[in-house]
Design a protein around this motif. Structure first.
Motif, PDB file in Angstrom:
ATOM      1  N   THR A  62       0.821  -1.214   0.000  1.00 37.11           N
ATOM      2  CA  THR A  62       0.000   0.000   0.000  1.00 37.11           C
ATOM      3  C   THR A  62       0.861   1.272   0.000  1.00 37.11           C
ATOM      4  N   ASP A  63       2.150   1.116  -0.240  1.00 30.65           N
ATOM      5  CA  ASP A  63       3.087   2.242  -0.151  1.00 30.65           C
ATOM      6  C   ASP A  63       2.683   3.421  -1.034  1.00 30.65           C
ATOM      7  N   ILE A  64       2.224   3.143  -2.249  1.00 34.12           N
ATOM      8  CA  ILE A  64       1.903   4.218  -3.192  1.00 34.12           C
ATOM      9  C   ILE A  64       0.797   5.131  -2.653  1.00 34.12           C
ATOM     10  N   PHE A  65      -0.159   4.553  -1.923  1.00 37.76           N
ATOM     11  CA  PHE A  65      -1.258   5.352  -1.372  1.00 37.76           C
ATOM     12  C   PHE A  65      -0.751   6.284  -0.272  1.00 37.76           C
ATOM     13  N   TYR A  66       0.184   5.773   0.538  1.00 39.94           N
ATOM     14  CA  TYR A  66       0.730   6.596   1.616  1.00 39.94           C
ATOM     15  C   TYR A  66       1.692   7.660   1.088  1.00 39.94           C
ATOM     16  N   VAL A  67       2.475   7.297   0.077  1.00 40.16           N
ATOM     17  CA  VAL A  67       3.446   8.255  -0.466  1.00 40.16           C
ATOM     18  C   VAL A  67       2.731   9.429  -1.128  1.00 40.16           C
ATOM     19  N   ILE A  68       1.793   9.113  -2.023  1.00 42.84           N
ATOM     20  CA  ILE A  68       1.076  10.178  -2.734  1.00 42.84           C
ATOM     21  C   ILE A  68       0.051  10.857  -1.822  1.00 42.84           C
ATOM     22  N   GLY A  69      -0.767  10.050  -1.153  1.00 39.70           N
ATOM     23  CA  GLY A  69      -1.858  10.597  -0.360  1.00 39.70           C
ATOM     24  C   GLY A  69      -1.416  11.274   0.913  1.00 39.70           C
ATOM     25  N   PHE A  70      -0.479  10.634   1.657  1.00 33.18           N
ATOM     26  CA  PHE A  70      -0.070  11.149   2.964  1.00 33.18           C
ATOM     27  C   PHE A  70       1.137  12.068   2.874  1.00 33.18           C
ATOM     28  N   LEU A  71       2.249  11.571   2.343  1.00 32.45           N
ATOM     29  CA  LEU A  71       3.482  12.356   2.312  1.00 32.45           C
ATOM     30  C   LEU A  71       3.379  13.587   1.413  1.00 32.45           C
ATOM     31  N   MET A  72       2.593  13.486   0.359  1.00 33.93           N
ATOM     32  CA  MET A  72       2.508  14.607  -0.584  1.00 33.93           C
ATOM     33  C   MET A  72       1.259  15.469  -0.369  1.00 33.93           C
ATOM     34  N   ILE A  73       0.081  14.874  -0.449  1.00 39.72           N
ATOM     35  CA  ILE A  73      -1.153  15.667  -0.421  1.00 39.72           C
ATOM     36  C   ILE A  73      -1.524  16.118   0.984  1.00 39.72           C
ATOM     37  N   VAL A  74      -1.548  15.196   1.958  1.00 37.01           N
ATOM     38  CA  VAL A  74      -1.969  15.546   3.318  1.00 37.01           C
ATOM     39  C   VAL A  74      -1.043  16.582   3.936  1.00 37.01           C
ATOM     40  N   PHE A  75       0.260  16.375   3.839  1.00 42.29           N
ATOM     41  CA  PHE A  75       1.202  17.339   4.418  1.00 42.29           C
ATOM     42  C   PHE A  75       1.109  18.691   3.716  1.00 42.29           C
ATOM     43  N   PHE A  76       0.868  18.673   2.406  1.00 40.54           N
ATOM     44  CA  PHE A  76       0.696  19.941   1.683  1.00 40.54           C
ATOM     45  C   PHE A  76      -0.528  20.693   2.204  1.00 40.54           C
ATOM     46  N   LEU A  77      -1.618  19.966   2.447  1.00 43.46           N
ATOM     47  CA  LEU A  77      -2.835  20.587   2.984  1.00 43.46           C
ATOM     48  C   LEU A  77      -2.599  21.162   4.376  1.00 43.46           C
ATOM     49  N   TYR A  78      -1.826  20.438   5.199  1.00 44.68           N
ATOM     50  CA  TYR A  78      -1.512  20.941   6.544  1.00 44.68           C
ATOM     51  C   TYR A  78      -0.664  22.210   6.474  1.00 44.68           C
ATOM     52  N   LEU A  79       0.324  22.225   5.582  1.00 45.42           N
ATOM     53  CA  LEU A  79       1.173  23.412   5.426  1.00 45.42           C
ATOM     54  C   LEU A  79       0.359  24.584   4.866  1.00 45.42           C
ATOM     55  N   LEU A  80      -0.550  24.279   3.960  1.00 49.39           N
ATOM     56  CA  LEU A  80      -1.426  25.303   3.401  1.00 49.39           C
ATOM     57  C   LEU A  80      -2.371  25.843   4.475  1.00 49.39           C
ATOM     58  N   TYR A  81      -2.766  24.968   5.371  1.00 50.45           N
ATOM     59  CA  TYR A  81      -3.621  25.357   6.499  1.00 50.45           C
ATOM     60  C   TYR A  81      -2.949  26.434   7.343  1.00 50.45           C
ATOM     61  N   TYR A  82      -1.668  26.242   7.640  1.00 51.28           N
ATOM     62  CA  TYR A  82      -0.948  27.227   8.458  1.00 51.28           C
ATOM     63  C   TYR A  82      -0.631  28.485   7.671  1.00 51.28           C
ATOM     64  N   TYR A  83      -0.449  28.357   6.374  1.00 52.56           N
ATOM     65  CA  TYR A  83      -0.257  29.551   5.544  1.00 52.56           C
ATOM     66  C   TYR A  83      -1.502  30.430   5.610  1.00 52.56           C
ATOM     67  N   GLN A  84      -2.669  29.799   5.588  1.00 52.20           N
ATOM     68  CA  GLN A  84      -3.924  30.534   5.657  1.00 52.20           C
ATOM     69  C   GLN A  84      -4.125  31.183   7.029  1.00 52.20           C
ATOM     70  N   LEU A  85      -3.686  30.502   8.095  1.00 57.49           N
ATOM     71  CA  LEU A  85      -3.873  31.027   9.447  1.00 57.49           C
ATOM     72  C   LEU A  85      -2.971  32.223   9.745  1.00 57.49           C
ATOM     73  N   LEU A  86      -1.802  32.232   9.136  1.00 60.26           N
ATOM     74  CA  LEU A  86      -0.847  33.312   9.409  1.00 60.26           C
ATOM     75  C   LEU A  86      -1.276  34.604   8.718  1.00 60.26           C
ATOM     76  N   TYR A  87      -1.231  35.708   9.458  1.00 57.91           N
ATOM     77  CA  TYR A  87      -1.578  37.007   8.882  1.00 57.91           C
ATOM     78  C   TYR A  87      -0.465  38.041   9.079  1.00 57.91           C
ATOM     79  N   VAL A  88       0.493  37.759   9.948  1.00 56.43           N
ATOM     80  CA  VAL A  88       1.653  38.652  10.093  1.00 56.43           C
ATOM     81  C   VAL A  88       2.498  38.516   8.821  1.00 56.43           C
ATOM     82  N   PRO A  89       2.745  39.620   8.095  1.00 61.45           N
ATOM     83  CA  PRO A  89       3.425  39.560   6.792  1.00 61.45           C
ATOM     84  C   PRO A  89       4.721  38.756   6.781  1.00 61.45           C
ATOM     85  N   VAL A  90       5.588  38.982   7.763  1.00 58.22           N
ATOM     86  CA  VAL A  90       6.880  38.279   7.797  1.00 58.22           C
ATOM     87  C   VAL A  90       6.675  36.782   7.969  1.00 58.22           C
TER      88      VAL A  90
END
Length: 214
Positions: A62-90
């Motif tokens: 099941t490695d392909i599902f975890y690599v694409i789904g978890f390591l790539m998509i899920v972590f990207f969504l989490y990082l995007l989540y924090y990008y959205q939460l941050l409002y201080v320009p720096v």
């Protein structure tokens, strides 16, 4: 230590389903700012559930599902989540750099490892975790230096961040020494980390009063 790994996996799936149902029920109260995390969590949980039954029925990797789904998509969504939460320009610019590093890391890993999609990369996981931890630190710095601190108990992103910190910081040692500890201890620790982090998310969802602190 005599720990039933299968029961632990099944209990983890049940807890994840409870959290997913609660997220759907509470969606209107959690606010759109938590959407990326909710999608990421739902995807991560559904991948776990799917892969459990897929492997049980087919015996195929099941490695392909975890690599694409978890390591790539899920972590990207989490990082995007924090990008959205941050409002201080720096801080927002720093988070944008973290997102760029994440994408660059994927490109480098795909170039260096020919069989990346069919072999779970712990190196890639460690880098993803490190980038996520930096993102959480930026968010917490912003939160503790704003008026959000006055209603921190009712601020869902704070509880989500605490849950992610506990799970990923706690999982690093056991993942690093996975080859030297017994399978029972390995899965028991992961189960406990899942239990604690999901418990914190449930607490945040139940007590969320985000509309009152805006």
């Amino acid at each position: 230590m005599n720990w039933n790994i299968e029961i632990g996996k099944q209990l983890t799936m049940v807890i994840s389903i409870v959290v997913m149902v609660l997220m759907i029920i509470k969606y209107r109260k959690t606010g759109k700012e938590n959407l990326f995390f909710i999608i990421g969590y739902l995807l991560s949980s559904l991948i776990d559930i799917f892969c459990y039954f897929y492997f049980m029925l087919t015996g195929l990797p099941t490695d392909i599902f975890y690599v694409i789904g978890f390591l790539m998509i899920v972590f990207f969504l989490y990082l995007l989540y924090y990008y959205q939460l941050l409002y201080v320009p720096v801080l927002k610019k720093i988070q944008l750099i973290i997102l760029a590093l994440f994408i660059i890391n994927i490109a480098v890993m795909l170039y260096q490892e020919d069989d990346l999609l069919h072999h779970f990369s712990f190196t890639m996981l460690y880098i993803d975790i490190l980038l996520l931890l930096f993102s959480i630190i930026l968010f917490l710095y912003q939160t503790f230096n704003s008026d959000k601190i006055l209603g921190i108990n009712n601020y869902l992103p704070f509880w989500i961040s605490v849950a992610l910190l506990i799970f990923f910081i706690g999982s690093i040692p056991i993942l690093f020494f996975r080859a030297t500890v017994s399978e029972s201890i390995y899965f028991f620790i992961l189960f406990m980390l899942n239990l604690i982090s999901n418990g914190i998310i449930i607490f945040g969802l139940v007590w969320n009063r985000q509309d009152k602190i805006r």
